[in-house]
Scaffold this motif. Sequence first.
Motif, PDB file in Angstrom:
ATOM      1  N   SER A   1       0.828  -1.210   0.000  1.00 17.33           N
ATOM      2  CA  SER A   1       0.000   0.000   0.000  1.00 17.33           C
ATOM      3  C   SER A   1       0.862   1.260   0.000  1.00 17.33           C
ATOM      4  N   LEU A   2       1.923   1.238   0.806  1.00 21.67           N
ATOM      5  CA  LEU A   2       2.833   2.386   0.859  1.00 21.67           C
ATOM      6  C   LEU A   2       3.529   2.593  -0.487  1.00 21.67           C
TER       7      LEU A   2
ATOM      8  N   PHE B   1      -9.991  -1.535  -8.405  1.00 20.14           N
ATOM      9  CA  PHE B   1      -8.678  -1.776  -7.819  1.00 20.14           C
ATOM     10  C   PHE B   1      -8.797  -2.430  -6.446  1.00 20.14           C
ATOM     11  N   PHE B   2      -9.720  -1.947  -5.625  1.00 18.48           N
ATOM     12  CA  PHE B   2      -9.926  -2.552  -4.308  1.00 18.48           C
ATOM     13  C   PHE B   2     -10.320  -4.018  -4.453  1.00 18.48           C
TER      14      PHE B   2
ATOM     15  N   CYS C   1     -12.040   6.355   0.506  1.00 13.11           N
ATOM     16  CA  CYS C   1     -11.676   4.926   0.513  1.00 13.11           C
ATOM     17  C   CYS C   1     -12.595   4.117   1.423  1.00 13.11           C
ATOM     18  N   LEU C   2     -13.176   4.770   2.422  1.00 12.75           N
ATOM     19  CA  LEU C   2     -14.060   4.065   3.349  1.00 12.75           C
ATOM     20  C   LEU C   2     -15.318   3.562   2.633  1.00 12.75           C
ATOM     21  N   VAL C   3     -15.782   4.337   1.650  1.00 14.87           N
ATOM     22  CA  VAL C   3     -16.960   3.933   0.873  1.00 14.87           C
ATOM     23  C   VAL C   3     -16.636   2.679   0.071  1.00 14.87           C
ATOM     24  N   HIS C   4     -15.489   2.684  -0.610  1.00  8.87           N
ATOM     25  CA  HIS C   4     -15.088   1.516  -1.412  1.00  8.87           C
ATOM     26  C   HIS C   4     -14.851   0.292  -0.522  1.00  8.87           C
TER      27      HIS C   4
ATOM     28  N   ILE D   1     -10.215  -3.810   8.310  1.00 10.57           N
ATOM     29  CA  ILE D   1      -8.846  -3.628   8.808  1.00 10.57           C
ATOM     30  C   ILE D   1      -7.902  -3.320   7.642  1.00 10.57           C
ATOM     31  N   LEU D   2      -8.051  -4.067   6.539  1.00 13.18           N
ATOM     32  CA  LEU D   2      -7.234  -3.796   5.355  1.00 13.18           C
ATOM     33  C   LEU D   2      -7.517  -2.391   4.819  1.00 13.18           C
ATOM     34  N   GLY D   3      -8.796  -2.021   4.799  1.00 12.19           N
ATOM     35  CA  GLY D   3      -9.174  -0.692   4.324  1.00 12.19           C
ATOM     36  C   GLY D   3      -8.553   0.409   5.168  1.00 12.19           C
ATOM     37  N   LEU D   4      -8.579   0.227   6.486  1.00 11.13           N
ATOM     38  CA  LEU D   4      -8.006   1.229   7.387  1.00 11.13           C
ATOM     39  C   LEU D   4      -6.481   1.309   7.225  1.00 11.13           C
TER      40      LEU D   4
END
Length: 218
Positions: free
Chosen positions: A23-24, A139-140, A60-63, A161-164
């Motif tokens: 992610s980074l 992509f998600f 990103c929280l919506v996705h 957790i992955l989303g956060l």
Amino acid sequence: MHSLFLVSETINYPILIGFLVSSLALAISPGPDNIFVLTQSISNGVKSGLATVFGLVSGCLVHTTLLAFGVSEIIKRSDTLFFAIKLFGAMYLLYLAYKVYRSDASILLDKGNNSAKSPTKLFWTGFTMNVLNPKVTIFFLAFFPGFLFSKELNTVVQFYILGLLFMLSALLVFGSIALLAGSISNYLTEHKKAGIYLKWVQIVVFVGIAVYLFLSDK
């Protein structure tokens, strides 16, 4: 306390670390979002850049929510469908790598004549850019399922957790871009080959994640 210990025992931490590193790396790679943050910060100041960052990250929280409740149901119902999702994800990431390979490596910064907007407006601009972009959803869908890290923990919880973690990595990188916009802009102007290096970072990351998805088990 005992139940928390049991949950922690079922977590595959190397997978979580791999997800965070990926992610980074993806956040650092030049794309429309971080270039937009950079140009807003240069044109309108750090406060405007950070407002844009919080908008993009919040989207990103919506996705994540759409992914968590949609794909979790598929995982429950069919191993074959879940394998098809992961296969699609790997192919899509290879396609993204190919697109980056064929693209121009130069990073163009439009520094001038951006009309000043309030931080609130820029927050909603960033949020809307993210939420209404179907490529983010795709992509998600391609990226997240292969990084489920526990056989015991609820899949909805795992996706959140992955989303956060993804949001945290984007916040760290995009926030740093906003704070260091002037220095980054000068560096990119002085070092023309930086775009080439960043281009290959994207390619390696996309191909690496695709290979990981091919080889990973449910």
